[in-house]
Design a protein around this motif. Sequence first.
Motif, PDB file in Angstrom:
ATOM      1  N   HIS B 387       0.805  -1.221   0.000  1.00 18.97           N
ATOM      2  CA  HIS B 387       0.000   0.000   0.000  1.00 18.97           C
ATOM      3  C   HIS B 387       0.835   1.265   0.000  1.00 18.97           C
ATOM      4  O   HIS B 387       0.321   2.347  -0.205  1.00 18.97           O
ATOM      5  N   TYR B 388       2.135   1.126   0.251  1.00 20.21           N
ATOM      6  CA  TYR B 388       2.961   2.315   0.450  1.00 20.21           C
ATOM      7  C   TYR B 388       3.606   2.714  -0.876  1.00 20.21           C
ATOM      8  O   TYR B 388       4.526   2.040  -1.370  1.00 20.21           O
ATOM      9  N   PHE B 389       3.097   3.765  -1.480  1.00 21.18           N
ATOM     10  CA  PHE B 389       3.662   4.326  -2.715  1.00 21.18           C
ATOM     11  C   PHE B 389       3.873   5.806  -2.449  1.00 21.18           C
ATOM     12  O   PHE B 389       2.914   6.583  -2.489  1.00 21.18           O
ATOM     13  N   GLU B 390       5.093   6.194  -2.131  1.00 26.66           N
ATOM     14  CA  GLU B 390       5.352   7.582  -1.765  1.00 26.66           C
ATOM     15  C   GLU B 390       6.595   8.087  -2.483  1.00 26.66           C
ATOM     16  O   GLU B 390       7.472   7.298  -2.829  1.00 26.66           O
ATOM     17  N   LYS B 391       6.643   9.382  -2.688  1.00 27.27           N
ATOM     18  CA  LYS B 391       7.886   9.955  -3.192  1.00 27.27           C
ATOM     19  C   LYS B 391       8.859  10.081  -2.024  1.00 27.27           C
ATOM     20  O   LYS B 391       8.460  10.313  -0.885  1.00 27.27           O
ATOM     21  N   GLY B 392      10.134   9.886  -2.321  1.00 28.92           N
ATOM     22  CA  GLY B 392      11.140   9.954  -1.264  1.00 28.92           C
ATOM     23  C   GLY B 392      12.454   9.420  -1.798  1.00 28.92           C
ATOM     24  O   GLY B 392      12.693   9.420  -3.015  1.00 28.92           O
TER      25      GLY B 392
END
Lengths: 467, 467
Positions: B387-392
């Motif tokens: 579920h974790y789709f983040e910019k970084g």
Amino acid sequence: MKRILLILIVISTSIGYSQTDAEVLRTIYTQSLTNGKSYDWLNHLSNQIGSRLSGSLGAERAVAYTKEELEALGLDKVWLQPVMVPKWVRGAKEFAFIETEPGKTTNVNICALGGSVATPALGLKAQVVEVHNFQELEALGTAGVQGKIVFYNRPMQADLIQTFDAYGGCVNQRYQGAVEAIKYGAVGVIVRSMNLRMDDLPHTGSMTYNNVPVDKRIPSAAISTNDAELLSTMLKLDKSIQFYFKQNCKQLKDVQSHNVIGEITGSEFPDEYIIVGGHLDSWDLGDGSHDDGAGVVQSMDVLRLLKASGIKPKRSIRVVLFMNEENGLRGGNKYAEVAKQKNENHIFALESDAGGFTPRGFSFDCSDAAFSQVLSWQQLFKPYLIHYFEKGGSGADVGPLKTESIVLAGLRPDSQRYFDHHHASNDTFDAINKRELELGAATMTSLVYLFDKYGVNPISNSSLIKN
Amino acid sequence: MKRILLILIVISTSIGYSQTDAEVLRTIYTQSLTNGKSYDWLNHLSNQIGSRLSGSLGAERAVAYTKEELEALGLDKVWLQPVMVPKWVRGAKEFAFIETEPGKTTNVNICALGGSVATPALGLKAQVVEVHNFQELEALGTAGVQGKIVFYNRPMQADLIQTFDAYGGCVNQRYQGAVEAIKYGAVGVIVRSMNLRMDDLPHTGSMTYNNVPVDKRIPSAAISTNDAELLSTMLKLDKSIQFYFKQNCKQLKDVQSHNVIGEITGSEFPDEYIIVGGHLDSWDLGDGSHDDGAGVVQSMDVLRLLKASGIKPKRSIRVVLFMNEENGLRGGNKYAEVAKQKNENHIFALESDAGGFTPRGFSFDCSDAAFSQVLSWQQLFKPYLIHYFEKGGSGADVGPLKTESIVLAGLRPDSQRYFDHHHASNDTFDAINKRELELGAATMTSLVYLFDKYGVNPISNSSLIKN
């Protein structure tokens, strides 16, 4: 149309609530991670008290300890709810081997299933017939089964992502295996442990005889996954090998035990109840840290965290530590029975009984309307990596409270490691990670806070938050 | 407007892609969970080879082993890419104690930081000054620090949900601590281990002297969290207590080592490269199972899983096992340097270097347009609880490949237990769960499959999937 517009205007003036909620959740998580009590409580429960099978000394010590700890929290009420529970004792450690020819034996790791009868005092030796489901058993029939030990060897399905689904797909072998085998004249049952890992530990768990008369009951045991593979391989080489096992477990008379209950009485709606709980009893092989010491201490910490975070509940919040989930569900049934007698209005019940691992979210057993309300809160949990909000089961102990209007829920932690420990001797405190346990307690507290604040009132509340 | 409408019609005829993708992902996960190789490979790497610090025999054996295993997969190319790496050796086990009065000592657990110089042969004994950051150090100045050991004791922040954030908030004490302490005449540095748990294990890791001349360098060591607390408490009681430590680590001359690379050459766009990797070197205290044996074997398994799932990549897919991430990043830099020399068009690079725990998603370092493309795939991962789709950030080893158009990504597993093991003697194979490792490999393979199929072409592709 005009009415709808009016509602939208009310909503837009209520946006502020959401920001407050975000701040409260942040406070709850910080409290739990920096000042949590779950881990210390569990250390005591696991390492000072140990296993807590219903009717055992450990179970009674756990009742006394948790009552005392709840009393120390300064709740409004703490009490014990009497409940009669079954008392099954394992007796001496079980012993088993495979015999390929007289005197040529290989020891294997087994344990009696909970509720099983003993073998004869000198043990039981017979040929083995391996099956993977009840259809195969039926196909063999009396001709193939009579006088033999039935070996159920269907493994948990590894490609299921949620391991509880894999458990659900196998556990009828353990629970119902003896009843089915008895129909065809089997003399004993050996079940592959419900474990996704290959190792040497047998996993116990409850089994039933339904209404089979006492003198027709056959002894049933679990075998470790490694030894299940070994037995299966040896059977392929030679169907005539013998299996020997000895166990002297026993079902005694029911004894009295207790659910442990603590309450913060609501300031506005004291007659609306929210409960949070886990089960105090455990199987006897390990110390029950994950199943369900974790759920017990997390549930206790919910009430403490509410207080520590400065939250004064509007509704009455109870922690219920259920007795006898593992082999009878007497505590869960008793709590619901008394609640019904007293006509107590339970609006939300949350159970933690899936291990103390990193929380992923919740499973909800409720109306679609209530579920939309819950979904409207989902974004509040994103910073804590809580993402799983699905309809499904809740938990065995809160199940008996089911009504049309109540919301039942179960905490859903990461399940990948759970069945490595479940009902086995390695369900011990060293398998618990402090932060994971504390994140679970904070996640439960957050949901209780939201249900306390908004109640179960899906239409108006979900709108409040969505904007 | 007409053009937009036309595009929408094209999209609506392309819905089928998404269903195919869902089926391919299901195949990949099933393959990994029922027929994965990651766990067996890691067992060998951890238990037969062990720790793999750059320049060590273990590192060279790991190069040879992984090259051989990649060759056995029948890839199109497997080769070694030479790279010169630093060689630091720990020498004899370190020894340390706190002395409250002559002859009255309490032993504590330390380990030299990677890159540190040795103490004098008979050890170093001095008074200790405790600080929590460089501002406190500066405030003490030469008057407070000269001739003393600086003890950096800022703990990792427990209330941060992502433990890598807590690490990021502390690690300058370890990396930069000596350089800062030298400015004020300190004779040694002791750093609280980067560990969220209270235990007895010191955690090593790299440190720098920048351009401090060799004869001005001071020895630096990590102390376990329990002993950091002990030292701090004893200092509060008596500032004049002495700390003794002895270590005989040494920086030797650079030696030659290798990145290990394997490739499936693309069928349609062989000149577009997708890489997936982890680092082959590890610290020397444990066997580097989580950091980063897990990333190595998962990356190897990506290429194997593509083949096993019947996927024939259109683009060239490389696995790159980087040497020397821990104390130099020479492998990552070398790979990028050679890629630039050869003008190779890398479109996507995925790194796994955050442990072998249950995967939660990915962190992306890319354009907003490419990120929207990725988000359009998010639903495909929901059945796998990703579920974790983040910019970084992405990862240290793929970082040097950064361009405007490339997508860099890092696998993000559950991080709660990672720093219990990171750079310590308990980063060992027993802390690995087979299923968690395999879920990570499948998750990586799935993303590689999608980038191979769609390329980095955000506008058209994201539309294709969204519908």
